[in-house]
Design a protein around this motif. Structure first.
Motif, PDB file in Angstrom:
ATOM      1  N   ARG A  11     -14.136  46.537 -12.028  1.00  0.00           N
ATOM      2  CA  ARG A  11     -13.109  46.175 -12.999  1.00  0.00           C
ATOM      3  C   ARG A  11     -13.270  44.725 -13.463  1.00  0.00           C
ATOM      4  O   ARG A  11     -12.350  44.153 -14.042  1.00  0.00           O
ATOM      5  N   ARG A 129     -11.515  46.438 -22.706  1.00  0.00           N
ATOM      6  CA  ARG A 129     -10.714  47.658 -22.585  1.00  0.00           C
ATOM      7  C   ARG A 129     -11.606  48.886 -22.553  1.00  0.00           C
ATOM      8  O   ARG A 129     -11.378  49.811 -21.771  1.00  0.00           O
ATOM      9  N   ARG A 132     -13.092  49.209 -19.302  1.00  0.00           N
ATOM     10  CA  ARG A 132     -12.052  49.288 -18.264  1.00  0.00           C
ATOM     11  C   ARG A 132     -12.160  48.121 -17.280  1.00  0.00           C
ATOM     12  O   ARG A 132     -12.152  48.300 -16.063  1.00  0.00           O
ATOM     13  N   ARG A 133     -12.252  46.925 -17.832  1.00  0.00           N
ATOM     14  CA  ARG A 133     -12.343  45.701 -17.036  1.00  0.00           C
ATOM     15  C   ARG A 133     -11.069  44.889 -17.260  1.00  0.00           C
ATOM     16  O   ARG A 133     -10.730  44.573 -18.406  1.00  0.00           O
ATOM     17  N   ASP A 134     -10.372  44.557 -16.184  1.00  0.00           N
ATOM     18  CA  ASP A 134      -9.145  43.773 -16.311  1.00  0.00           C
ATOM     19  C   ASP A 134      -9.203  42.452 -15.540  1.00  0.00           C
ATOM     20  O   ASP A 134      -8.189  41.774 -15.377  1.00  0.00           O
TER      21      ASP A 134
END
Length: 202
Positions: A11, A129, A132-134
């Motif tokens: 992530r 996004r 899916r990296r936060d």
């Protein structure tokens, strides 16, 4: 003894903010020697990210040669120092490229950036996004200008940010220190290169 910090590498992404030749390998020999430790830090953190399977996202500050995409708004600092609020490299020139030691690879992502934020008008948020990296690991220069602007904006996007001290630089030592030691601590975790390398190793 406290356990080492951990990140979810699935992530996480690394943002190499404005690591262009103009900044990291300047023409002046003395300035180049001063920037060499920063370049060495970038060599290490990029290698660590790639080894961990963490995407590497480059931004580079550019403007058109004719200046048509530059808006010079009045600021106090510009009036006091004579330095304009935007000092981008000219798009397509050698200075806007990246040092050979940290040149992007085919699997990396490169974004042209025309304003101080890594996110404004670049597409970096949309990429994060999609991937899916936060969590972002970030460094660059100037610490107190573009890096801090990007960290504050990352916070607004609900992105967890980790700033690598050794990968940051500024011509203003006091502002550089204040940004790392005070201002950005409200919005990010400020860590040394060794700590970040350990996180990336899992």
């Amino acid at each position: 003894m406290a356990l080492p910090e951990r990140i979810d590498r699935q992530r996480t992404a690394l943002i190499a903010y404005d690591v262009c030749r103009r900044a990291l390998t300047p023409v002046d020999p003395a300035h180049r020697a001063t920037m060499r430790p920063v370049l060495e830090a970038w060599i290490r953190v990029i290698a660590s990210a790639r080894a961990a399977g963490v995407p590497v996202i480059y931004t580079t500050p550019v403007s058109r040669a004719d200046g048509a995409d530059v808006v010079m708004l009045p600021t106090d600092l510009a009036a006091e120092t004579g330095v304009p609020p935007l000092t981008n490299a000219i798009e397509g020139t050698e200075g806007a490229g990246f040092p050979d030691e940290i040149a992007p690879r085919t699997e990396d992502y490169v974004f042209l950036k025309r304003r101080p934020s890594a996110f404004y008008g670049t597409g970096v948020v949309e990429l994060l996004r999609m991937l899916r990296r936060d969590t972002i690991i970030i460094g660059g220069g100037a610490t107190n200008r573009g890096v801090e602007t990007s960290v504050r904006e990352a916070f607004n996007y609900d992105l967890s940010a980790i700033v690598v001290r050794e990968c940051c630089w500024s011509s203003d030592a006091a502002a550089h220190a204040y940004s790392l030691d005070k201002a950005m601590k409200m919005y990010a975790r400020i860590r040394h290169l060794d700590e970040v390398a350990t996180m990336l190793q899992g």
